[in-house]
Design a protein around this motif. Structure first.
Motif, PDB file in Angstrom:
ATOM      1  N   SER A 105       0.824  -1.334   0.163  1.00 55.99           N
ATOM      2  CA  SER A 105      -0.033  -0.065   0.039  1.00 55.99           C
ATOM      3  C   SER A 105       1.084   1.183   0.047  1.00 55.99           C
ATOM      4  O   SER A 105       2.063   1.106   0.453  1.00 55.99           O
ATOM      5  N   ARG A 106       0.303   2.427  -0.532  1.00 54.20           N
ATOM      6  CA  ARG A 106       1.054   3.561  -0.331  1.00 54.20           C
ATOM      7  C   ARG A 106       1.331   3.958   0.947  1.00 54.20           C
ATOM      8  O   ARG A 106       2.536   4.676   1.194  1.00 54.20           O
ATOM      9  N   GLN A 107       0.701   3.555   2.010  1.00 53.18           N
ATOM     10  CA  GLN A 107       0.923   4.161   3.288  1.00 53.18           C
ATOM     11  C   GLN A 107       2.068   3.187   3.898  1.00 53.18           C
ATOM     12  O   GLN A 107       3.078   3.822   4.469  1.00 53.18           O
ATOM     13  N   ARG A 108       2.409   1.936   3.408  1.00 50.83           N
ATOM     14  CA  ARG A 108       3.367   1.145   3.742  1.00 50.83           C
ATOM     15  C   ARG A 108       4.715   1.571   2.982  1.00 50.83           C
ATOM     16  O   ARG A 108       5.780   1.674   3.650  1.00 50.83           O
ATOM     17  N   GLN A 109       4.504   1.830   1.646  1.00 50.82           N
ATOM     18  CA  GLN A 109       5.629   2.391   1.025  1.00 50.82           C
ATOM     19  C   GLN A 109       6.300   3.693   1.804  1.00 50.82           C
ATOM     20  O   GLN A 109       7.535   3.870   2.116  1.00 50.82           O
ATOM     21  N   GLU A 110       5.245   4.633   2.067  1.00 54.69           N
ATOM     22  CA  GLU A 110       5.732   5.993   2.833  1.00 54.69           C
ATOM     23  C   GLU A 110       6.274   5.557   4.039  1.00 54.69           C
ATOM     24  O   GLU A 110       7.280   6.336   4.645  1.00 54.69           O
ATOM     25  N   ALA A 111       5.847   4.591   4.810  1.00 61.87           N
ATOM     26  CA  ALA A 111       6.323   4.079   6.083  1.00 61.87           C
ATOM     27  C   ALA A 111       7.885   3.867   5.986  1.00 61.87           C
ATOM     28  O   ALA A 111       8.821   4.224   6.835  1.00 61.87           O
TER      29      ALA A 111
ATOM     30  N   ARG B   8      10.047   6.649   5.079  1.00 65.01           N
ATOM     31  CA  ARG B   8      10.608   7.457   6.301  1.00 65.01           C
ATOM     32  C   ARG B   8      11.395   6.777   7.325  1.00 65.01           C
ATOM     33  O   ARG B   8      12.347   7.559   7.778  1.00 65.01           O
TER      34      ARG B   8
ATOM     35  N   ALA C 270      11.734   9.803   2.779  1.00 71.18           N
ATOM     36  CA  ALA C 270      10.377   9.971   2.253  1.00 71.18           C
ATOM     37  C   ALA C 270      10.064  10.844   1.201  1.00 71.18           C
ATOM     38  O   ALA C 270       9.134  10.748   0.469  1.00 71.18           O
TER      39      ALA C 270
END
Length: 254
Positions: A91-97, A100, A105
């Motif tokens: 997911s995009r959320q996991r990619q961003e995590a 970071r 990021a």
């Protein structure tokens, strides 16, 4: 990994290699060029099969792999975010995590070709973290990183180990930096020449023939060992029976 051997194209690459990585442990694999380090990693990952011996992995083991380098065609229109998902989904959320976590990021929407060598290493590390690995395998993670950034990369790896509680197998030539963070070090030259903990420092002449004197690099640790052979100045094995036996890397095997 127990008594692993590998023959490719009629050439002996690995012989009688024992290696284990326990949970939360950083094991550093070192050795001269041509020692078989990358081939050993590929055997561990199951990319090539061992000719002899056994590779035992814990049931359900999740492995995150960071290759030594990745070549991306200059004309391929791909962003860092898209690159992370090649070969898998996230997911995009996991990619961003994970970006970071590795400190990049801000590169999410940037073309892969535009990032620096040091940034790319952090992107590759982020990709290895996507699966929340139990074992993190890193092949030359400081490749292409300037001297000032190398220590920071290895501190980042130690912090990731602490957060995930994962085992780490780290292949590197940056001995003066890696050894300070390692729980155990394995010196490979087609077979395990020596192995030990960082505090077991010595100045064995066979080790010095491969890597030079420890005073040449700040923080370099040399590991005490005995084994049943000698090496010449080029690192080749010279038969010499009765000189003791190798120590083995301790820890749970993946």
């Amino acid at each position: 990994m127990h008594k692993v051997g590998l023959v490719l194209g009629g050439r002996r690459i690995l012989h009688d290699v024992d290696l284990g990585v326990g949970k939360g442990q950083i094991v550093t694999l070192i050795g001269p060029n041509g020692a078989g380090k990358t081939c050993l990693v590929r055997v561990l990952l199951g990319l090539i099969g061992a000719t002899e011996g056994q590779v035992n992995r814990a049931a359900g083991l999740r492995i995150g792999y960071m290759p030594q380098r990745v070549m991306v065609d200059e004309v391929l229109p791909i962003t860092v975010g898209r690159f992370l998902t090649l070969g898998g989904r996230a997911s995009r959320q996991r990619q961003e995590a994970v970006l970071r976590e590795t400190g990049v990021a801000h590169l999410m929407g940037q073309p892969v070709q535009s990032v620096s060598g040091g940034e790319m290493q952090r992107v590759l590390l982020a990709r290895a973290l996507l699966r929340e690995p139990d074992l993190l395998v890193l092949d030359e993670p400081a490749q292409g990183v300037d001297v000032g950034g190398q220590a920071e990369v290895f501190r980042l790896i130690a912090n990731i180990r602490d957060r995930y509680g994962c085992g780490v197998l780290l292949v590197s030539h940056e001995l003066h930096l890696v050894m300070e963070a390692a729980d155990s070090v394995v010196c490979l030259n087609q077979h395990v020449c020596c192995t030990g903990r960082p505090e077991a420092v010595s100045r064995h002449p066979e080790y010095l023939r491969l890597f030079g004197h420890p005073s040449e690099a700040r923080g370099l640790a040399v590991y005490a060992h005995d084994h049943d052979h000698r090496h010449d100045l080029h690192g080749c094995v010279v038969s010499d029976q009765g000189q003791g036996e190798r120590e083995k890397v301790q820890g749970d095997k993946p």
